[in-house]
Design an enzyme around this catalytic site. Structure first.
Site, PDB file in Angstrom:
ATOM      1  CE1 TYR A 151      -3.282   3.088   1.109  1.00  0.00           C
ATOM      2  CE2 TYR A 151      -1.789   3.327   2.831  1.00  0.00           C
ATOM      3  CZ  TYR A 151      -2.731   3.689   1.977  1.00  0.00           C
ATOM      4  OH  TYR A 151      -3.358   5.028   2.307  1.00  0.00           O
ATOM      5  N   GLY A 215      10.958  -2.514  -3.542  1.00  0.00           N
ATOM      6  CA  GLY A 215      10.721  -3.262  -4.840  1.00  0.00           C
ATOM      7  C   GLY A 215      11.257  -2.540  -5.678  1.00  0.00           C
ATOM      8  CB  CYS A 244       5.769  -7.602   1.554  1.00  0.00           C
ATOM      9  SG  CYS A 244       6.084  -6.033   1.168  1.00  0.00           S
TER      10      CYS A 244
END
Length: 318
Positions: A151, A215, A244
Site C-alpha cells: 500500500y 521493490g 508483501c
C-alpha cells in the site's frame, strides 16, 4: 559498524595522487561491503582495492567515483502512481539512450508521496488480497517491480532511485541491501531507532513492525522503483491486504512507534519540550534519508525543480 580500513603510510601519497578520498563500509550477515571513494583513473578498482589493503575473502570490495545525482523533490505532493511510473520509465529510457552512445549516465532520485493505492508486483498473487480484485476499496495498480502487494498513501515517503549499477556492483542482492542500509542508517542517525533486516526477506523492521518496503526493477542495469517508508501513514489500508505476502509480522509507522514505545527516546524540537508534529517528522525523515543515500551511494545530489521531471514525461509523450 567496523572501522574503515585506511591505507598504509607508504601508499597513502600514491593513492591520493590517483584520487582516493576514503572508504565506507557496511555489513550484511558475515560479509562486509566496502565502497572505495575515488575519482576515475586509468587504474582498475582491483588495483586500488589492493593498495588499500582489502584482501579478506569476507569482504566484497568495489570502487566508484563520486557521481552526480539529479534530485527531484516532490515530497510534499501526492503524485498519482501512474504518473510517477511514467516519469521513471522516461528517465530510464533517456539513460539507456546515452549508454548506447557510450556517454556517461548520472543517477536520478525522485521523492514523493502517493494518493492511496495498492500496487502488485510482476508475479503478485491475488491470494494476498482480502477483497475481490474487481472491487478494490481504493485504486489498484499492477506494476513491473518485484515483490507482492503493498500500500502507498499520504504520510509515506517514497524514493525512486534511477541508477546505473555499472557504476557500483551489478548485483541485485547488493543493491537491495544497500537500499536497506540507507533506511537503517537514517533511522539510527536521526531518531536513535534500531532498524533491522530479516534473513530471507526484503525491507526494514523496527522490532516486529515493518516500517519500510522495497521493490525494484532493473533494465540493462538501470534501476527504477525503490523504497517506501511509513512516516505518518494511516495504517488501516494495510489490513485489507497481506503486505508483501508476510502474514506473521505487523506493519508500523515511525509516528506511532515514536509516540507509543517505552523503549525509545521520542525526538523533540530543539529548545522545545513539545513532541514533533507530523510535518516536522516527515521533514526530518526525508533529510536523514537524503544524507544517508548520498553517503551509501557516494553521490552529490543536485536538486531540480518538480517541473523538470514532469517535462521529461510530457516531452516523451508529445
Amino acid at each position: 559498524m567496523a572501522a574503515n580500513p585506511t591505507p598504509s603510510s607508504s601508499t597513502s601519497a600514491l593513492i591520493k595522487s590517483n584520487g582516493y578520498y576514503g572508504s565506507k563500509s557496511f555489513e550484511y550477515g558475515s560479509v562486509k561491503h566496502t565502497l572505495i571513494r575515488c575519482s576515475p583513473s586509468i587504474y582498475s578498482w582491483k588495483w586500488k582495492a589492493k593498495l588499500c589493503g582489502f584482501v579478506s575473502s569476507k569482504q566484497q570490495v568495489f570502487a566508484q567515483a563520486t557521481y552526480k545525482c539529479d534530485y527531484y523533490n516532490l515530497s510534499t505532493e501526492l503524485i498519482p502512481y501512474k504518473d510517477a511510473l511514467s516519469w521513471q520509465k522516461c528517465l530510464v529510457e533517456a539513460k539507456q539512450a546515452l549508454l548506447k552512445e557510450d556517454e556517461d549516465v548520472c543517477s536520478s532520485l525522485v521523492v514523493l508521496q502517493h494518493p492511496p493505492v495498492y500496487t502488485l508486483g510482476t508475479r503478485s498473487s491475488e491470494k494476498y488480497l482480502h477483497f475481490d480484485l474487481q472491487h478494490s476499496p481504493i485504486d489498484i495498480f499492477r506494476t513491473d517491480r518485484g515483490g507482492e502487494v503493498t500500500y502507498h498513501g499520504p504520510g509515506q515517503l517514497v524514493m525512486y532511485p534511477i541508477m546505473n549499477l555499472r557504476h557500483y556492483k551489478m548485483d541485485l542482492h547488493w543493491y537491495l541491501r544497500a537500499l536497506e542500509e540507507v533506511i537503517i542508517r537514517a533511522l539510527w542517525s536521526e531518531f536513535s531507532l534500531k532498524g533491522s533486516r530479516i534473513d530471507g526477506l526484503t525491507g526494514v523492521w523496527i522490532g516486529n513492525q515493518k516500517v519500510a518496503a522495497i521493490g525494484i526493477h532493473v533494465s540493462r542495469w538501470i534501476t527504477y522503483h525503490g523504497l517506501a517508508i511509513n512516516v505518518t501513514t494511516d495504517l488501516k489500508p494495510f489490513s485489507k491486504i497481506i503486505p508483501c505476502g508476510i502474514s506473521d509480522r505487523a506493519v508500523g509507522s515511525l509516528f506511532e512507534i515514536l509516540n507509543s514505545s517505552q523503549d525509545v527516546a521520542i525526538p523533540r524540537l530543539k529548545g522545545s519540550s513539545q513532541k514533533l508534529d507530523a510535518s516536522t517528522l516527515l521533514d526530518l525523515t526525508l533529510n536523514s534519508l537524503l544524507k544517508e543515500f548520498s553517503e551509501v551511494f557516494q553521490v552529490d545530489l543536485i536538486e531540480k525543480t518538480a517541473l523538470d521531471v514532469r517535462s521529461i514525461s510530457e516531452f516523451a509523450n508529445a
